[in-house]
Design a protein around this motif. Sequence first.
Motif, short mmCIF file in Angstrom:
data_model
loop_
_atom_site.label_atom_id
_atom_site.label_comp_id
_atom_site.label_asym_id
_atom_site.label_seq_id
_atom_site.Cartn_x
_atom_site.Cartn_y
_atom_site.Cartn_z
N CYS A 125 93.78 -15.34 19.43
CA CYS A 125 92.34 -15.15 19.65
C CYS A 125 92.43 -13.78 18.91
O CYS A 125 92.77 -12.55 19.15
CB CYS A 125 91.07 -15.51 20.54
N ALA A 126 91.15 -13.39 18.23
CA ALA A 126 90.65 -11.87 18.11
C ALA A 126 89.75 -11.43 18.95
O ALA A 126 89.21 -12.29 20.32
CB ALA A 126 89.35 -11.92 17.39
N PRO A 127 90.50 -10.18 19.60
CA PRO A 127 89.96 -9.60 20.68
C PRO A 127 88.22 -9.26 20.83
O PRO A 127 88.07 -8.58 19.16
CB PRO A 127 90.80 -7.99 21.40
N THR A 128 87.53 -9.36 22.01
CA THR A 128 86.23 -9.17 21.99
C THR A 128 85.92 -8.21 23.63
O THR A 128 86.04 -9.19 24.09
CB THR A 128 85.27 -10.32 21.59
N ALA A 129 84.56 -7.19 23.30
CA ALA A 129 84.84 -7.00 24.29
C ALA A 129 83.28 -7.99 24.58
O ALA A 129 83.31 -8.38 23.90
CB ALA A 129 84.64 -5.33 24.38
N THR A 134 97.36 -15.06 22.35
CA THR A 134 97.98 -14.41 20.97
C THR A 134 97.07 -14.98 19.79
O THR A 134 96.88 -14.44 18.62
CB THR A 134 99.52 -14.60 20.70
#
Lengths: 447, 289
Positions: free
Chosen positions: A25-29, A23
């Motif tokens: 870390c920032a979501p990245t594609a 929970t």
Amino acid sequence: MPSRPSPRTAALVVSATLVAALTACAPTAAEPGSTASATSYSTTVPSDPVTLTIAYCDRHPVEDLYEGFKVKYPNVTINPQYQECSNFSTDVVNQLTGANPPDIVEYVDAAIQTTAPAGAVLDLAPYVELYGWDTKFPTSQLQQLQLSSNGRVHGEGSQYGIPGGASFVGAFYNKDLMTRAGIAAVPATIADFQASLEQAKAAGVTPIALGAQDDGGIHLWGALASSLMGAQAAQDWVNGKQGATIAVDGAIQAAQYVADWANAGYFSPSPNGVSENDARADFSRGSALYTIDGSWSMSTLQMADPAGEQFGFIHFPVNQAGDGATGQGFTAGFAISSKSPHADIAAAFLDYLASPEAAEITVNIGMLPVNTDPAVAPAPKTFTATGLRDGYNAALAANGIVTFFDHASPTMHTTMTQGLQGVISGQLAPSDFIAQLQADWEAYHTS
Amino acid sequence: MQKSYRRRRQWVGLLFVAPALLLYGAVILVPAGKTINLSLWQWDGVNTATWRGLANYVDVFTDAILRGSIIHALFLILFFSFLPVLMGLVLAGLLTRRRWRGMAVWRLLFFLPQVMPLVAVGIMWRWMYAPQGIINQVLGWFGITRADGWLGEASTALPALGVVGAWVQTGLCMMLFIAGAGNIDRSLYEAARLDGAGPVREFLTVTLPGLRREIGLALTVTVISALASFDLVFVTTGGGPFYATTVPGLLVYQNLIAGDIGHAAALAVVLSTIVVIAAVLANRVGKTE
């Protein structure tokens, strides 16, 4: 054994640790290639064997067209990837941002809006110049496939797609029922149209086949709103142009017509309980005088009427006599991945879509060619298709093509569908409906 | 010596559960954690995410459409859960009292809806509920003329979907209860009969208490299916007319395809929490002691 944790506690600790670790870390594609492989743009198609992958969901026009392209460039093998339409937008996002994207994808507005700002879609502006596409395609059609740098505003910025086929919404009518209702001429204005509805009702003919279960009858309201607002004001709003608003008399009046016609019993029974497909099928079996639908319904109508003589098509009646024709429509376009190693060949395929050969294939299957130049596009063969072409050309000539209203924001389709159902059932006042649309628009375009 | 043996035994135990734990972690806990993480951001799935903290949750609880969807899901429990359990009990009571001819056929008939994909079930019922569908036709034979489709009116759409759910779930409940009734000691029935119990009394004093665990299980499974309903609504009404049948699962999907992953995830977390609470409550029914 006091030191030994109970299995339940242990499980909780393990789960909580795993959940907590994730929970933070920032979501990245996956990072899409920001450096386009096509550093140089050229119209030369190399003669080495190459494979061009095309992802699409509308069967038209790819399957019929790529055979024709292969005749022109025998060294190019086209690998068509047909995908399910219902999930196509999400698929396109995943593919374009993935490691191995297709060279060409069918232009899905929502997906391109998300992936273009990330650099995953090739700006085709240099090709527009090289191939002279600005003279081959109608300007309004090219503008529909332009996006601002943040992906939210249409009609400006980069050219992310090229038209591959056009769709257009207007009024289909049943010739026999029109005669039976004693309507002398097809209506030219909304007032004429309303009079013809009344005449049909009096003659015991259902005036309009409407299926609002899955889209609220967006096309009916949209046709009315385009005519009553005027194409430019409508298009500005759909494009997301700063300061545009739908809270104008024309749009409210359009919703008022829908409410009034529902009250007057001008629609087929229980529109909110009938899907658009079912209403279209009913219309093709002669259930109603009109249906407000798009060019894509040609295949259904052709099945019921192979000769193409039973059903006519007109662009939706104008507000006042002398007004320019309008109608909603969107081009079924194509975009090129910025990672494609064969961008030049992909561009050659897009150019082929504007050729006379491609136009002939398109017209033969009853669709509208992108290139409407009479020298290029052959004449349609049936009464229905001729009406469609004429209506479309009239709107095109009057700069009257309006992108579907639900393209105005990602949530607009739901807001419009549910709201229009409320208008039809009388639960939502026309002015409140329009206020909801504007609120949705503002939440997206001014955030 | 003994101490170290015991400690080793603990570690060995952990080793035994490790494969299952890893698998469970990979397919359940990690995605759950990711969803919770996503619910704290505004993200379209591709471009840079913006931190939202708990703002997505605030929206979830203040949005009228969303609150409505939760109420709809709770209403559906009546049809997806309570009604099928009642009907299942009645059917099981009738079918287990004595050997009927063609028992297997009856069981199959009632269980059939459970085997069919819900999407197919939805499309089938959509046609039946249409203005000129079979239901209005049958009503017409009895002189009740209805021009409206059942799914097209705000007042009838949600109950109409509920009936579909009841039709699907009744078979499952019946099967569970028939299987459970087979495990009840026959001598209890004999004793009840010797005491002069009739069929109803017998059902209430012997069958019903004997089925407690199965009832708990049926409630748990069907309550979850009511709260998590998506496919049926998606293929029939799409949440309409005018938001009359929106359910949380549908809104999760709509937010997701609109590129609003943060709200979709927040909603999914809230929905999952409600489902877990409801499942725990339903499970209580089945606890024998």
